[in-house]
Design an enzyme around this catalytic site. Structure first.
Site, PDB file in Angstrom:
ATOM      1  N   CYS A 100       0.556  -1.239  -0.186  1.00 42.04           N
ATOM      2  CA  CYS A 100       0.072   0.182   0.077  1.00 42.04           C
ATOM      3  C   CYS A 100       1.753   1.248   0.176  1.00 42.04           C
ATOM      4  O   CYS A 100       1.503   1.292   0.376  1.00 42.04           O
ATOM      5  CB  CYS A 100      -1.211   0.428   1.114  1.00 42.04           C
ATOM      6  N   CYS A 104      -3.044   7.626  -1.536  1.00 35.60           N
ATOM      7  CA  CYS A 104      -5.047   7.530  -2.643  1.00 35.60           C
ATOM      8  C   CYS A 104      -5.778   8.465  -1.531  1.00 35.60           C
ATOM      9  O   CYS A 104      -6.528   9.169  -1.834  1.00 35.60           O
ATOM     10  CB  CYS A 104      -5.080   6.804  -2.800  1.00 35.60           C
ATOM     11  N   THR A 191      -4.675   4.597   7.341  1.00 33.85           N
ATOM     12  CA  THR A 191      -3.114   4.697   6.449  1.00 33.85           C
ATOM     13  C   THR A 191      -2.683   5.555   5.945  1.00 33.85           C
ATOM     14  O   THR A 191      -2.391   6.891   5.924  1.00 33.85           O
ATOM     15  CB  THR A 191      -3.693   3.998   5.256  1.00 33.85           C
ATOM     16  N   GLU A 257      -0.341   1.012   9.172  1.00 34.10           N
ATOM     17  CA  GLU A 257      -1.391   2.360   9.484  1.00 34.10           C
ATOM     18  C   GLU A 257      -1.927   2.358  10.909  1.00 34.10           C
ATOM     19  O   GLU A 257      -1.005   1.773  11.349  1.00 34.10           O
ATOM     20  CB  GLU A 257      -3.337   1.231   9.209  1.00 34.10           C
ATOM     21  N   HIS A 292     -12.620   6.004  -3.255  1.00 39.43           N
ATOM     22  CA  HIS A 292     -11.513   5.148  -2.239  1.00 39.43           C
ATOM     23  C   HIS A 292     -12.250   3.594  -2.870  1.00 39.43           C
ATOM     24  O   HIS A 292     -10.925   2.789  -2.949  1.00 39.43           O
ATOM     25  CB  HIS A 292     -11.640   5.438  -1.145  1.00 39.43           C
ATOM     26  N   TYR A 296      -9.442   1.013  -5.504  1.00 38.32           N
ATOM     27  CA  TYR A 296      -8.650  -0.284  -5.056  1.00 38.32           C
ATOM     28  C   TYR A 296      -8.652  -0.907  -6.164  1.00 38.32           C
ATOM     29  O   TYR A 296      -8.546  -2.508  -6.679  1.00 38.32           O
ATOM     30  CB  TYR A 296     -10.335  -0.901  -4.165  1.00 38.32           C
ATOM     31  N   CYS A 299      -4.880  -0.102  -6.913  1.00 39.62           N
ATOM     32  CA  CYS A 299      -3.957  -0.366  -6.688  1.00 39.62           C
ATOM     33  C   CYS A 299      -4.009  -2.341  -5.949  1.00 39.62           C
ATOM     34  O   CYS A 299      -2.929  -2.662  -6.055  1.00 39.62           O
ATOM     35  CB  CYS A 299      -3.805   0.234  -5.361  1.00 39.62           C
ATOM     36  N   GLU A 447      -7.300  -5.708   4.112  1.00 37.12           N
ATOM     37  CA  GLU A 447      -7.279  -4.515   3.757  1.00 37.12           C
ATOM     38  C   GLU A 447      -8.463  -4.384   2.716  1.00 37.12           C
ATOM     39  O   GLU A 447      -9.522  -3.752   2.189  1.00 37.12           O
ATOM     40  CB  GLU A 447      -6.531  -3.550   3.657  1.00 37.12           C
TER      41      GLU A 447
END
Ligand code: SF4
Ligand code: FE
Length: 483
Positions: A100, A104, A191, A257, A292, A296, A299, A447
């Site tokens: 990650c 973003c 994050t 995180e 978001h 996904y 990413c 996640e």
């Protein structure tokens, strides 16, 4: 300056004054801490690639505010092409980091806050959008990393924010004066928090009148007095303290995180973007989550590319790559991964312009994208483990492999196909382990389930956007039913 170099980014973090607790200790130097450093490297990659001519089309954009070239992570999407490039950029970064890369959440937050503050001002006569644009221009000009902060700790899920036994279980305003507001509470799962320059806080759910104190959005320097962080631990994280490069699986990159705590944080009015306008908290949540959920589809696909590659190499090194079931499993993994990408591209291509001029994804398709993400990476990971074989979780440590006597024994017994050394074989298996069970499994597996909202949150949106009544009408017409 509109683009920071990666070195400038690292230097700028060193100047910050974060208060971070990690494993019971206050961290003195987060940038060089062996557990934090790989996550910083991932964010740094967003600066490296933006300065690389080969990737500038995906990694940079023209600011609609100044016309200058900026990092795409600070850009407001001006077209569906921008939305598509965002997903492609995220896939690229997933491929380069296998982790990650954290930036973003801020990009998704600025895009959501832009259109919502604009519409809020139009309806209520507030003055938030102008403030937001001033902040945004600073972010763009200084190429800042922003951490979007939405998820509250939420306490008893059956109770509204104002009904909680402890009022701090949702972030709320505890004081207002002529200079600004004072805020208390905590945001969970943040994050990239300690790799960011600024934080952009948003409410976590749709709220009613009695929750007005909880309908709060603001920006603050990430190292402001009144904010501290409790760093989350990840499976196998202490391997990063051992100094090796094999057992960690991915020695360079990672994610993180943290629990972000607001201990009577003072926020001046010029940094406040919502304060009591509870009617708009749901819209902000819906848009941020939508962006978001689109993210996904980029990413996770990029990380999936690395995992598929690692599984294929594990098969090569085991001498199993010609087996038909291995080929079929790799096809299945590719099919699932590209399905996620298709969803990311689809919700972007069907986006539309909002009142502020910023483009929003198609919300139904973005939620379908994320719903698939709650499932497919698990199946891809299952197939990767199947191909990798049990050695992935039973093999000896790097220290044993490097031991003067035991190392020779391991080299003899860990030989696979002649194309790979025993060490390379171990490296690939450790990478699969890292992505499916280790530190990167936070970003790739759990996640995928809970990030950007747990599966049920998407199903609620799918129910809302699915238009079943229209589908009933279609069926009636075909079946010849008039009423
Ligand atoms: Fe970006 Fe993906 Fe990390 Fe979210 S999970 S911050 S979209 S890399
Ligand atoms: Fe996430």
């Amino acid at each position: 300056m509109a683009l920071k170099t990666p070195e400038e980014y690292e230097k700028s973090l060193r100047k910050m004054n974060f208060k971070i607790y990690l494993m019971g200790e206050l961290v003195k130097n987060p940038v060089d801490h062996p557990i934090i450093r790989p996550s910083m490297n991932s964010v740094k990659m967003t600066y490296t690639l933006a300065n690389d001519h080969e990737h500038e089309d995906l990694m940079t954009a023209k600011s609609h505010l100044t016309g200058r070239k900026i990092n795409r992570f600070g850009h407001l999407h001006q077209s569906t092409e921008d939305l598509i490039k965002k997903v492609k950029m995220q896939r690229l970064l997933g491929q380069k980091t296998a982790a990650c890369f954290q930036r973003c959440v801020g990009m998704d937050a600025i895009n959501a806050v832009d259109s919502v503050t604009f519409e809020m001002d139009q309806r209520l006569g507030t003055q938030y959008h102008k403030r937001f644009l001033k902040f945004l221009q600073m972010v763009q000009d200084e190429d800042m990393t922003v951490d979007g902060a939405m998820t509250d700790v939420k306490g008893d899920r059956s109770l509204a924010p104002h009904q909680q036994a402890d009022p701090d279980l949702y972030v709320h305003v505890v004081e207002k004066n002529d200079k600004g507001i004072v805020v208390r509470g905590a945001k969970a799962h943040q994050t990239g928090a300690v790799n960011s320059h600024w934080i952009l806080v948003m409410p976590t759910i749709a709220m009613g009148k009695e929750d007005a104190d909880y309908a709060v959005s603001f920006v603050a320097p990430a190292d402001a007095d009144g904010i501290y962080y409790i760093y989350g631990r990840q499976s196998c994280d202490t391997r990063k303290m051992e100094g090796g490069t094999i057992d960690v699986g991915n020695a360079m990159y990672g994610g993180h995180e943290a629990l972000m705590v607001f201990d009577n944080l003072f926020v001046p009015w010029e940094n406040v973007l919502m304060c009591g306008e509870f009617e708009f908290s749901g819209l902000l949540v819906e848009r941020f989550a939508g962006y978001h959920r689109q993210s996904y589809g980029g990413c996770k696909v990029g990380v999936g590319d690395v995992l598929i590659g690692a599984a294929a190499l594990a098969a090569d090194y085991n001498g199993a790559s010609k087996a038909s079931h291995i080929k079929d499993k790799l096809i299945e993994m590719t099919h699932l991964n590209e399905t996620l990408y298709s969803c990311g591209i689809a919700c972007s291509s069907q986006g539309h312009k909002t009142a502020s001029g910023t483009y929003l994804i198609d919300l139904l398709l973005a939620n379908v994208c994320k719903q698939n993400v709650t499932r497919f990476p698990y199946e891809i990971a299952r197939l990767a483990e199947d191909i990798a074989g049990g050695l992935m979780v039973t093999m000896a440590s790097e220290k044993d492999m490097k031991h003067p006597e035991i190392g020779k024994v391991l080299a003899k017994y860990l030989k696979g196909a002649p194309t790979a050394s025993p060490e390379d074989r171990c490296r690939i298996l450790r990478l699969v382990e890292n992505l499916t069970l280790g530190t990167a499994a936070v970003g790739y597996r759990t996640e995928s389930m809970h990030g950007a909202g747990s599966p049920q949150a998407q199903r609620i949106m799918i129910a809302r956007q699915g238009n079943i009544d229209q589908k009933k009408k279609l069926a009636k017409k075909i079946a010849g039913i008039d009423k």
